[in-house]
Design a protein around this motif. Structure first.
Motif, short mmCIF file in Angstrom:
data_model
loop_
_atom_site.label_atom_id
_atom_site.label_comp_id
_atom_site.label_asym_id
_atom_site.label_seq_id
_atom_site.Cartn_x
_atom_site.Cartn_y
_atom_site.Cartn_z
N SER A 232 -12.69 4.86 -1.39
CA SER A 232 -13.33 4.95 -0.08
C SER A 232 -13.26 6.35 0.50
O SER A 232 -13.99 6.68 1.42
CB SER A 232 -12.67 3.97 0.89
N LEU B 251 -18.17 -0.70 -2.39
CA LEU B 251 -16.80 -0.72 -1.85
C LEU B 251 -16.47 -2.10 -1.29
O LEU B 251 -15.37 -2.63 -1.49
CB LEU B 251 -16.65 0.35 -0.76
N MET B 252 -17.44 -2.70 -0.62
CA MET B 252 -17.22 -4.04 -0.07
C MET B 252 -17.13 -5.08 -1.20
O MET B 252 -16.36 -6.04 -1.10
CB MET B 252 -18.35 -4.41 0.90
N LEU C 81 -8.60 1.41 -4.31
CA LEU C 81 -9.66 1.18 -3.33
C LEU C 81 -9.67 2.29 -2.28
O LEU C 81 -10.73 2.76 -1.86
CB LEU C 81 -9.40 -0.17 -2.66
N HIS C 82 -8.50 2.71 -1.89
CA HIS C 82 -8.40 3.75 -0.87
C HIS C 82 -9.05 5.04 -1.36
O HIS C 82 -9.81 5.68 -0.63
CB HIS C 82 -6.92 3.98 -0.51
N LEU D 41 -4.53 -1.73 -7.29
CA LEU D 41 -5.82 -1.91 -6.62
C LEU D 41 -5.80 -1.36 -5.20
O LEU D 41 -6.79 -0.81 -4.74
CB LEU D 41 -6.19 -3.40 -6.61
N SER D 42 -4.66 -1.50 -4.51
CA SER D 42 -4.62 -1.10 -3.11
C SER D 42 -4.96 0.38 -2.95
O SER D 42 -5.79 0.74 -2.11
CB SER D 42 -3.26 -1.41 -2.49
N LEU E 92 1.15 4.28 -2.76
CA LEU E 92 0.61 5.54 -2.22
C LEU E 92 1.59 6.69 -2.44
O LEU E 92 1.21 7.81 -2.77
CB LEU E 92 0.33 5.38 -0.73
N SER F 147 -13.70 -4.67 -2.54
CA SER F 147 -12.75 -5.27 -1.57
C SER F 147 -12.76 -6.78 -1.69
O SER F 147 -11.71 -7.42 -1.65
CB SER F 147 -13.13 -4.88 -0.14
N PHE G 127 0.82 -1.21 0.00
CA PHE G 127 0.00 0.00 0.00
C PHE G 127 0.86 1.26 0.00
O PHE G 127 0.63 2.18 -0.77
CB PHE G 127 -0.91 -0.01 1.24
N ILE H 216 -10.74 -7.91 -4.52
CA ILE H 216 -9.30 -7.74 -4.31
C ILE H 216 -8.76 -8.79 -3.34
O ILE H 216 -7.66 -9.32 -3.51
CB ILE H 216 -9.01 -6.32 -3.78
N VAL H 217 -9.56 -9.11 -2.34
CA VAL H 217 -9.11 -10.02 -1.29
C VAL H 217 -9.25 -11.48 -1.74
O VAL H 217 -8.47 -12.34 -1.32
CB VAL H 217 -9.92 -9.73 -0.01
#
Lengths: 311, 313
Positions: A269, A279-280, A265-266, A261-262, A250, A283, A246, A286-287
């Motif tokens: 959100s 968002l879920m 997603l941030h 993706l990390s 970043l 997630s 991340f 991604i997970v």
């Protein structure tokens, strides 16, 4: 095996009284004690397992709810209707495909780098004997306590210095600052591989040396074929690490088209009106690969953690 | 050099010594060659950037114009910076809470998993799974999980008549919420502990059972000393992670509410990348490094009193 020093252990003299009195009841007492501790352990483990699974459960359940159901109070434990279309919507809400491609490019670069570099480095720290080896190995050990596996070499201590360094190279806003350092070894993975390589008998290398093989031949023809399982673990850890990275993205990726993706997603959100079901859903997507990899290679994970933990 | 033993043949000895040193030098070169990626990486990606940041910490540097030497200016300013002290206090508080809790949770998990239960593989999977998940994803999930109205946690606590907790909105709970996210990684440490527990010879327990030792005594005088090296490892890694806690705070609270989760790393990040105060951030980076080393050394020294290293097998 020597027993630990037990300054306050019960004095040995007491044992005679105990054995005399307890002989008949010993079996049932022990049985009861074991049964009780198993019940306690079981209750504890069920509660804790539920706690540890709760984020995944809540993520998936929320991903399948409609916006109205999401706003219902009290929240429902299962969706009234499984809205699979949320996943389609989530993928279209952000440039998911592009972020995914970026993430995969980074992952391939990092996994290749990790497997190649850590193998050679760990070889030098385990299969060769040379003066100063252990001193240099201390730099690896010390680094383990400063860095986390995923983000190496970016950590809050080094993030600003590294950013300035990569800015001087003109690498900011490229994948290079994230991928290139993985080609120079990761302290966790060096340690892990070294533990494995130390287990291979020395005689194998010695025999090859007697036959006139040079070190690179020994590495590639003798040790490499024996290192498959260990390198699989390294590849898995490197994959999970780069997928989870991340801080690197970043700090270095400014252009949205380069997002992984990390951070995708941030930024998704940090919108003010968060569509939590989408968002879920994102997630979950991604997970999910990580959960699949984990379930497929659970044994490799467990071995890696156990061997990698310094005892 | 142990090779020089035959006194009568001095010439021969010199030959041998020379051969040995040549061999040693060859080995040294070979070893350095193999570990050279690490050495290069260490110098290029760690040592050089840190040293350069050390220089920058004595300058005013925005990242856009040339650095301007201001001596100890950044350090004296840090000393008077309320946000700096606040972030340091938050970080120490967080670490003091998260590290011992992490050790206890991991230890409890390991002891429970060490019971001979048939379905233990299921628990192990469930408990270890979140350790394999990214912190950024867990942080995002936890925002929703801890939502005071729509979150699962308050729903379950409500069943036990606990009034709703404003996890992320209340400064009294915000740090604890981040500690909670950190616990999701406990499975990893539990596995290491479990390995340690399984390495303890069963005969030790049997011996003291004959002496009538209780379960607690067995745990206190056999288990705990024998896994103390693993505890030390957990504490050391935990300290590093705790002092540098960043991602959950950035994602879940962005330092709020009322700066209660403004951790050192987050304040450093803001100075470097939001306020463009690279020199100031460089000073903070160096202070954090020294602080981490200092704490690690103190803990290590303290650990010498309670860590039992096994002597031989």
């Amino acid at each position: 095996m020597n027993a630990p020093v037990m300054p306050n252990s019960p004095p040995a003299g007491r044992s005679e009284a105990r054995t005399g009195k307890g002989r008949r009841g010993l079996g049932s007492y022990r049985f009861r004690q074991r049964f009780a501790s198993q019940v306690v352990a079981r209750v504890l483990l069920v509660v804790l397992a539920l706690f540890f699974l709760s984020p995944i459960y809540w993520m998936i359940v929320s991903a399948l709810k409609s916006p109205t159901e999401l706003a219902a109070f009290p929240p429902t434990l299962l969706p009234e209707r499984f809205r699979w279309e949320n996943f389609v919507e989530a993928v279209n809400y952000i440039p998911f495909g592009r972020f995914l491609v970026n993430t995969l490019v980074v992952a391939v670069g990092c996994v290749l780098g990790a497997v190649c570099s850590n193998f050679v480095i760990a070889y030098g720290f385990s299969r060769l004997e040379w003066p100063g080896r252990d001193v240099i190995f201390y730099t690896v050990l010390a680094s383990i306590f400063v860095f986390s596996l995923n983000e190496y070499p970016v950590t809050p201590i080094t993030m600003m210095p590294l950013f300035v360094f990569f800015a001087q190279l003109g690498w900011v806003n490229t994948f290079l600052p994230i991928i290139v350092p993985t080609w120079f070894g990761n302290p966790f993975l060096i340690f892990l591989l070294r533990q494995f390589l130390l287990q291979i008998p020395r005689e194998l290398s010695d025999a090859a040396r007697v036959d006139g093989a040079n070190e690179f031949q020994i590495l590639s023809r003798v040790i490499l074929p024996l290192s498959g399982p260990a390198l699989t673990i390294v590849a898995i850890f490197a994959f999970v690490g780069s997928w989870s990275n991340f801080m690197g993205p970043l700090i270095y990726l400014l252009d949205e088209r380069l997002y992984t993706l990390s951070i995708g997603l941030h930024f998704f959100s940090s919108d003010h009106d968060v569509a939590w079901n989408l968002l879920m859903a994102a997630s979950t997507l991604i997970v999910l690969p990580l959960i699949v990899v984990f379930l497929l290679f659970q044994r490799a994970f467990v071995t890696g953690i156990r061997v990698g933990g310094i005892k | 050099m142990g090779a020089a033993s035959g006194r009568p043949h001095l010439e021969g000895c010199r030959e041998v010594v020379r051969a040995v040193t040549r061999l040693e030098r060859m080995n040294l070169l070979k070893g350095l060659l193999f570990v050279s990626p690490w050495l290069v990486g260490f110098v290029v990606f760690l040592a050089y950037p840190m040293l350069y940041a050390g220089y920058l910490s004595f300058t005013e540097y925005t990242g856009f114009t040339a650095p301007e030497w201001i001596g100890l200016g950044n350090y004296t300013e840090l000393f008077h910076d309320e946000s700096f002290w606040k972030s340091l206090g938050n970080t120490l508080y967080y670490t003091a809470l998260a590290v011992p809790l992490g050790v206890v949770v991991a230890l409890v998990l390991a002891v429970a998993m060490n019971q001979k239960l048939r379905e233990v593989a299921f628990y192990r999977t469930a408990i270890y799974l979140p350790s394999a998940l990214p912190v950024f994803a867990l942080s995002i999930i936890f925002i929703w999980l801890l939502n005071p109205r729509y979150g699962l946690f308050n729903l379950i606590l409500g069943l036990f008549r606990v009034p709703p907790i404003n996890w992320l909105g209340d400064p009294q709970w915000s740090k604890l919420s981040i500690v909670l996210v950190a616990q999701m990684g406990a499975g990893q440490f539990a596995l290491i502990f479990l390995g340690g527990l399984q390495g303890i010879p069963q005969t030790l327990y049997e011996a003291v059972e004959l002496d009538g030792a209780t379960s607690w005594q067995k745990f206190r005088y056999i288990t705990l000393p024998l896994i103390s090296p693993v505890i030390l490892y957990d504490v050391m890694v935990g300290l590093g992670l705790g002092m540098q806690v960043f991602t959950p705070a950035l994602i879940m609270t962005n330092g709020g509410p009322l700066d209660s989760t403004l951790f050192y790393a987050l304040y450093l990040y803001r100075n470097a990348f939001a306020y463009n105060r690279m020199g100031y951030a460089a000073a903070m980076s160096w202070l954090l490094l020294l602080l981490c080393i200092g704490i690690a050394m103190l803990v290590f020294r303290w650990a010498q009193r309670w860590v039992h290293y096994e002597v031989g097998e």
